[in-house]
Design a protein around this motif. Structure first.
Motif, PDB file in Angstrom:
ATOM      1  N   ARG A 296       5.999 -21.317  14.108  1.00 31.63           N
ATOM      2  CA  ARG A 296       5.577 -19.926  14.000  1.00 31.63           C
ATOM      3  C   ARG A 296       4.253 -19.750  14.742  1.00 31.63           C
ATOM      4  NH1 ARG A 296       8.222 -21.075   9.158  1.00 31.63           N
ATOM      5  NH2 ARG A 296       9.738 -19.509   8.510  1.00 31.63           N
ATOM      6  N   PRO A 297       4.149 -18.723  15.578  1.00 28.00           N
ATOM      7  CA  PRO A 297       2.940 -18.556  16.392  1.00 28.00           C
ATOM      8  C   PRO A 297       1.779 -18.004  15.588  1.00 28.00           C
ATOM      9  CG  PRO A 297       4.460 -16.744  16.813  1.00 28.00           C
ATOM     10  CD  PRO A 297       5.176 -17.690  15.877  1.00 28.00           C
ATOM     11  N   GLU A 326       3.253 -27.415   9.477  1.00 29.16           N
ATOM     12  CA  GLU A 326       2.731 -26.097   9.136  1.00 29.16           C
ATOM     13  C   GLU A 326       1.695 -26.214   8.028  1.00 29.16           C
ATOM     14  OE1 GLU A 326       4.701 -21.696   9.026  1.00 29.16           O
ATOM     15  OE2 GLU A 326       5.759 -23.304   7.991  1.00 29.16           O
ATOM     16  N   GLY A 327       0.554 -25.564   8.217  1.00 27.77           N
ATOM     17  CA  GLY A 327      -0.502 -25.592   7.214  1.00 27.77           C
ATOM     18  C   GLY A 327      -0.068 -24.914   5.929  1.00 27.77           C
ATOM     19  N   SER A 328      -0.588 -25.413   4.809  1.00 30.55           N
ATOM     20  CA  SER A 328      -0.157 -24.905   3.506  1.00 30.55           C
ATOM     21  C   SER A 328      -0.785 -23.559   3.152  1.00 30.55           C
ATOM     22  CB  SER A 328      -0.514 -25.918   2.408  1.00 30.55           C
ATOM     23  OG  SER A 328      -1.920 -26.146   2.375  1.00 30.55           O
ATOM     24  N   LEU A 329      -1.894 -23.183   3.803  1.00 33.83           N
ATOM     25  CA  LEU A 329      -2.596 -21.955   3.435  1.00 33.83           C
ATOM     26  C   LEU A 329      -2.048 -20.732   4.159  1.00 33.83           C
ATOM     27  CD1 LEU A 329      -6.239 -23.342   3.358  1.00 33.83           C
ATOM     28  CD2 LEU A 329      -4.856 -22.683   1.402  1.00 33.83           C
ATOM     29  N   ARG A 334       2.032 -15.971   6.610  1.00 30.90           N
ATOM     30  CA  ARG A 334       2.644 -15.720   7.911  1.00 30.90           C
ATOM     31  C   ARG A 334       4.128 -15.386   7.769  1.00 30.90           C
ATOM     32  NH1 ARG A 334       1.183 -20.184  10.264  1.00 30.90           N
ATOM     33  NH2 ARG A 334      -0.671 -19.390  11.309  1.00 30.90           N
ATOM     34  N   ARG A 335       4.808 -16.037   6.810  1.00 28.23           N
ATOM     35  CA  ARG A 335       6.237 -15.749   6.612  1.00 28.23           C
ATOM     36  C   ARG A 335       6.467 -14.310   6.156  1.00 28.23           C
ATOM     37  NH1 ARG A 335       5.976 -20.730   3.573  1.00 28.23           N
ATOM     38  NH2 ARG A 335       6.427 -22.474   4.973  1.00 28.23           N
ATOM     39  N   LEU A 336       5.444 -13.701   5.568  1.00 30.27           N
ATOM     40  CA  LEU A 336       5.561 -12.320   5.101  1.00 30.27           C
ATOM     41  C   LEU A 336       5.012 -11.318   6.107  1.00 30.27           C
ATOM     42  CD1 LEU A 336       4.542 -12.860   1.369  1.00 30.27           C
ATOM     43  CD2 LEU A 336       6.839 -12.490   2.287  1.00 30.27           C
ATOM     44  N   GLY A 337       4.694 -11.793   7.303  1.00 31.53           N
ATOM     45  CA  GLY A 337       4.318 -10.879   8.374  1.00 31.53           C
ATOM     46  C   GLY A 337       2.835 -10.671   8.571  1.00 31.53           C
ATOM     47  N   TYR A 338       1.980 -11.484   7.927  1.00 37.44           N
ATOM     48  CA  TYR A 338       0.535 -11.337   8.104  1.00 37.44           C
ATOM     49  C   TYR A 338       0.070 -12.172   9.292  1.00 37.44           C
ATOM     50  CZ  TYR A 338       0.313  -9.060   3.562  1.00 37.44           C
ATOM     51  OH  TYR A 338       0.490  -8.192   2.511  1.00 37.44           O
TER      52      TYR A 338
END
Length: 382
Positions: A296-297, A326-329, A334-338
């Motif tokens: 994910r970018p 992928e970082g845990s924070l 990011r998966r929710l579009g932030y």
């Protein structure tokens, strides 16, 4: 190094020493993690931020979901000679779950929960408390973990977040589903195939129950120090509302990050996330992409500001790099579009040092804090 930079580095060294002496090793939900939370709370208040604390009910160790997957895979393999079709359906369901885990969203963690907490510091924009309050143009969340990061070693690698671990889990499920399908369609003397194909799930079960190793070098402590340092240097801004969040049990349970969205429904369009992960090892890095099978970018605006900040300040010396883990924070947001970017040091040390202990590098923390401050100030004029 000029005198001002030397003084700032010495101040960070004192901060790190105090935090390390008070909290030390901070396993998720431990008293030491709570001590670190109280320390960060006090430091953010000293920096002039409004600070709130709320409790989390989280898992103290990751991997519980993979233990369940391992048990179900063993059941499917052992029952396949007698019940090939139900075993195939179970193996196919496990394959689908592991594919979704790697490509879409992780399998929800399972297991008994214990108490942790999030520390949330906020600083409103200038004029936000007036009769006609000024709304912020941007909201920036700076995140760091309260707990000490861990490493997956030996069979525990099977439940880790790396690309190789994800491929191994999916490959094992594919092998088991194929063996069960063969027994269903072509009954015959090859009945031992399915029990043998279930062996990777036995290894997965063992790996999910193995004790985790504390990462060599406390990069989480360094990330907390960078969080406090950046929040202290960023005064009240005209257009950026600042949030500094120390996340409880960040390495074992995503609920600490996910709970932020339930309590504070941030607008996606005006919210940006800067995640401080492990700051220990070699090169300071800001991640351009993160993830194993599906990368994910990072947020394009934050990437541009990070590059501009690094170019304007030679002391930062950060490198853009794609990360295969992928970082845990930042990942749950990011998966929710932030829009998010992760700052980390890479590569981390491979093993324990000769003298048995690491102290975080104050110069690395100083460079990370400068990068965070530059990104936020770039948003101020964006």
């Amino acid at each position: 190094m000029d005198n001002a930079t030397r003084d700032e580095t010495q101040e960070i060294q004192a901060l790190v020493d105090q935090l390390a002496d008070q909290a030390g090793l901070r396993r998720p939900t431990s008293p030491q993690e709570a001590t670190a939370a109280a320390f960060v709370n006090a430091r953010l208040r000293r920096a002039g931020m409004g600070v709130s604390t709320y409790e989390l009910r989280v898992l103290p160790r990751p991997g519980g979901a993979y233990a369940v997957v391992g048990v179900l895979g063993l059941v499917a393999g052992l029952l396949a000679p007698l019940l090939p079709f139900p075993s195939f359906l179970l193996a196919a369901a496990l394959l689908a779950a592991l594919l979704a885990d790697a490509l879409l969203t992780p399998i929800p963690p399972v297991g008994p929960r214990r108490a942790s907490q999030n520390i949330v510091g906020t600083r409103a924009v200038a004029g936000a408390a007036g009769i006609a309050p000024r709304p912020p143009r941007w909201r920036v969340l700076i995140l760091a973990p309260l707990d000490t990061p861990v490493q997956h070693r030996g069979l525990a690698i099977m439940v880790g977040p790396s690309r190789g671990a994800a491929i191994a889990r999916i490959g094992g499920a594919l092998l088991l589903a194929g063996a069960c399908l063969l027994l269903w369609l072509l009954p015959g003397p090859w009945w031992p195939l399915a029990p043998v194909a279930a062996l990777p799930f036995g290894l997965l079960l063992i790996g999910a129950t193995r004790p985790l190793t504390v990462a060599p070098g406390d990069g989480g402590l360094a990330a907390l120090a960078a969080l406090v340092t950046a929040a202290s240097r960023l005064g009240t801004l005209d257009h950026v509302e600042l949030w500094a969040v120390a996340v409880g049990a960040a390495g074992s349970d995503p609920r600490g990050v996910q709970s932020l969205l339930r309590r504070y429904p941030f607008e996606r369009s005006s919210t940006r996330v800067i995640a401080l992960e492990q700051l220990v090892g070699g090169q300071l890095v800001y991640a351009t992409r993160e993830g194993g099978l599906r990368a994910r970018p990072a947020d394009p605006l934050l990437l541009r500001l990070a590059a501009a900040t690094d170019a304007a300040d030679p002391q930062i010396d950060a490198e853009p790099r794609a990360l295969t883990v992928e970082g845990s924070l930042a990942a749950p947001l990011r998966r929710l579009g932030y829009g998010a970017i992760t700052i980390v040091a890479s590569p981390p040390p491979a093993g324990p040092p000769a003298n048995g202990s690491y102290r975080p590098d104050p110069q690395l923390i100083e460079r990370a804090a400068r990068l965070v401050v530059g990104i936020v100030r770039g948003l101020e004029v964006a």
